[in-house]
Write an enzyme that holds these catalytic residues in place. Structure first.
Site, PDB file in Angstrom:
ATOM      1  N   GLU A 251       0.833  -1.203   0.000  1.00 23.70           N
ATOM      2  CA  GLU A 251       0.000   0.000   0.000  1.00 23.70           C
ATOM      3  C   GLU A 251       0.866   1.249   0.000  1.00 23.70           C
ATOM      4  OE1 GLU A 251      -3.325   2.392   2.700  1.00 23.70           O
ATOM      5  OE2 GLU A 251      -2.706   0.363   3.253  1.00 23.70           O
ATOM      6  N   LYS A 383      -7.675 -15.479  16.288  1.00 23.86           N
ATOM      7  CA  LYS A 383      -7.889 -15.106  14.881  1.00 23.86           C
ATOM      8  C   LYS A 383      -9.347 -14.794  14.568  1.00 23.86           C
ATOM      9  CE  LYS A 383      -3.930 -17.951  13.700  1.00 23.86           C
ATOM     10  NZ  LYS A 383      -3.396 -19.136  13.027  1.00 23.86           N
ATOM     11  N   ASP A 459       2.345 -14.354  12.745  1.00 26.49           N
ATOM     12  CA  ASP A 459       1.204 -14.959  12.062  1.00 26.49           C
ATOM     13  C   ASP A 459       0.290 -13.837  11.568  1.00 26.49           C
ATOM     14  OD1 ASP A 459      -1.059 -16.297  11.232  1.00 26.49           O
ATOM     15  OD2 ASP A 459      -1.051 -17.718  12.898  1.00 26.49           O
ATOM     16  N   HIS A 557      -2.846  10.220  -1.493  1.00 31.56           N
ATOM     17  CA  HIS A 557      -3.025   8.914  -2.100  1.00 31.56           C
ATOM     18  C   HIS A 557      -3.025   8.992  -3.614  1.00 31.56           C
ATOM     19  CE1 HIS A 557      -3.937   7.368   1.908  1.00 31.56           C
ATOM     20  NE2 HIS A 557      -3.906   6.152   1.395  1.00 31.56           N
TER      21      HIS A 557
END
Length: 573
Positions: A251, A383, A459, A557
């Site tokens: 990004e 998670k 992770d 952006h």
């Protein structure tokens, strides 16, 4: 040989044949045993017998010559034939069953004869490696696929293994164990996948990666690796120490924005962090015949008099795992037990799971009617966004704060304190509440968490709960300066085990100064990494909120997060 073929215009290729016909042609190619007058097993028997027979004959003859005082260099014709037979059989047995050496000469294609060229290599550019032409794939992609096979398959043995994987006779997951070479296994698996899918993986890197380092711990059945750019934000000044923060992301603006936040924090004397809790959790679910019986176990587990016994049983699983508490919740006759324990410098999921398993086996002695449904009952919670992690914490619970002076807010962040405080209240607090957010009272904490996690071998899926964060902003010092803080109750990180052992990720941890573990300070590096994550989130929140308050978000952006590449040309290539 293949290079000479490509250097001159090739003859018109023959019409492509169905895959089963190509395989029939391959099966008709000469084999090593075809170069011998007898079948392979008979040839081996003959050479074994010949070698030991002539060796015995020559030794017997030389013994007789020594006894008769006959010079050894005087040989008769039978002895000369025996010596020749001994040498020939020795050469054969030297590469026992290595008759593939003969195969390389028998089946090697010549420049003047296309009969023995593998159909995959002789196929025209528009022909797929499976059954038919794929209309969606460009000729360039198919050409890359063909060249990929030429470049990677180094021998007929590799070709045969690829065919066996495609046929299903050899499982793809067993290649590492069968070959004993993780890199070669990845190359063969890649070629097989390309053939079965009929599409090229030419853009996916294969070479330059240690596939042995991921065997049994990180990724199964690899066919390459994905390249991700790693940027560096900082230095960020945390608790009097500077850190250069590695961030792996695709990004645009993210690293630059975080870097601006780090600059603003550093210009104001840095940020301060505190680790509030440090404990990984696992919550099994068990079932009884009645709710009353489940309640009995709940009372037993929560009784302080029983905790020491349970802790001894739990702590047997690891040198670093230490049971901290057990929190229970019931649903009818089902009991959920949330174990929390310290895990040293490891993230600790496996560590706490082993300890829980030990406790469950111990409890079966006093509660034989307990039915263990699962080692995890989602009360952990791993998670998944869950209120229990937001309230009770999981992993490292960290708070990070800084005071940004009015001068820095105006010059570096291009906004003012009042605008930031108002925006934070209406966006991060009120707006998130209206949206029904769970732990999402922030601008983009998950952006920074994910980037650091990927760079340091954490992770990535645990970004879900690790990004729980509430950002607070308040005007202080008579409204001139800004007090900003982030509170993150469940940062799940480790500096040993898992992906942290890979070369690239290990290098990023080394840059931060938290690689591995400190022998006399278990858990120090992982806690420090958690504070760096919180500090980077603070910098990211400060910069993004300032960009929104100043109306710079869209402009930045459009400048940094849009490719200037001609998309039409990119597609055609």
């Amino acid at each position: 040989m293949y290079n000479r073929r490509r250097s001159s215009p090739p003859p018109a290729p023959p019409p492509s044949k169905p895959h089963h016909q190509q395989r029939r042609r391959r099966s008709s190619l000469p084999k090593a045993s075809d170069a011998l007058p007898l079948p392979l097993y008979l040839t081996n028997f003959v050479f074994f017998t010949l070698f030991f027979s002539v060796a015995y004959y020559l030794l017997h003859r030389w013994r007789d010559k020594i006894r008769s005082s006959i010079p050894l260099h005087v040989v008769t014709f039978p002895e000369l034939a025996a010596i020749f037979s001994l040498i020939a059989s020795f050469i054969y047995l030297l590469g026992f069953f290595g008759i593939g050496f003969v195969q390389s000469f028998v089946s090697r294609p010549s420049d003047d004869d296309d009969e023995f060229v593998r159909p995959e290599l002789a196929a025209p550019t528009g022909t797929r490696l499976c059954d038919s032409v794929c209309p969606q794939e460009s000729e360039v992609d198919q050409g890359r696929l063909r060249r990929d096979v030429i470049d990677t398959l180094a021998s007929d043995e590799d070709e045969a293994i690829v065919e066996s994987v495609v046929d299903g006779t050899v499982p793809s997951y067993s290649l590492e164990a069968r070959l004993g070479d993780c890199g070669r296994a990845a190359m063969i698996r890649r070629a097989a996948v390309e053939r079965m899918a009929g599409r090229s993986l030419a853009g996916l890197p294969l070479d330059g990666f240690d596939y042995g380092s991921i065997l049994g711990q990180c990724c199964e059945m690899p066919v390459g690796y994905v390249q991700l750019p790693v940027g560096i934000a900082g230095p960020i000044l945390l608790d009097g120490q500077e850190y250069w923060v590695p961030m792996a992301t695709t990004e645009g603006c993210l690293v630059a924005s975080t870097n601006r936040g780090c600059k603003a924090i550093g210009a104001c004397g840095g940020a301060r962090t505190t680790v509030l809790k440090d404990g990984m959790t696992r919550a099994p679910v068990v079932r009884f015949g009645s709710a009353l019986r489940a309640a009995e176990l709940k009372f037993y587990l929560e009784d302080p008099a029983n905790f020491e016994t349970l802790a001894v049983i739990f702590n047997r699983s690891s040198r670093f795992g230490r049971l901290q508490r057990i929190q229970c919740s019931m649903a009818g006759k089902n009991l959920y037990m949330r174990f929390s324990c310290s895990t040293g410098d490891a993230m600790g999921m496996n560590m706490v799971s082993k300890g829980v398993q030990n406790v469950l086996e111990f409890l079966l002695n006093d509660f034989p009617d307990m039915d263990v449904i699962g080692i995890s009952g989602n009360y952990c919670s791993d998670k998944k966004p869950a209120a229990v992690n937001w309230i009770e914490g999981r992993g490292k619970s960290v708070v990070c704060e800084a005071i940004i002076t009015e001068d820095v807010v105006k010059k570096v962040l291009k906004t003012n304190v009042a605008s930031l405080v108002e925006l934070n209240m209406l966006k991060n607090l009120t707006g998130s509440a209206i949206a029904g957010a769970l732990g999402g009272f922030n601008a983009h904490a998950s952006n920074i968490v994910s980037a650091i996690y990927i760079a340091t071998g954490q992770d990535p899926a645990q970004n879900v709960e690790s990004s729980h964060c509430i950002t607070m902003m308040e005007a202080v010092n008579d409204g001139k300066d800004l007090h900003i803080s982030v509170t993150m109750p469940s940062i799940e990180v480790g500096t040993v085990g898992g992906g942290t052992q890979l070369a690239s990720q290990s290098a990023c941890l080394n840059l931060l100064g938290v690689k591995g573990a400190i022998a006399d300070m278990p858990g120090a590096n992982s806690r420090r990494l958690a504070t760096v994550v919180a500090g980077a989130v603070l910098a990211g929140e400060l910069s993004l909120m300032s960009a929104i308050a100043a109306g710079q978000l869209v402009k930045s952006h459009m400048k940094y997060n849009r490719s200037s590449k001609d998309i039409t040309k990119a597609v055609s290539s």
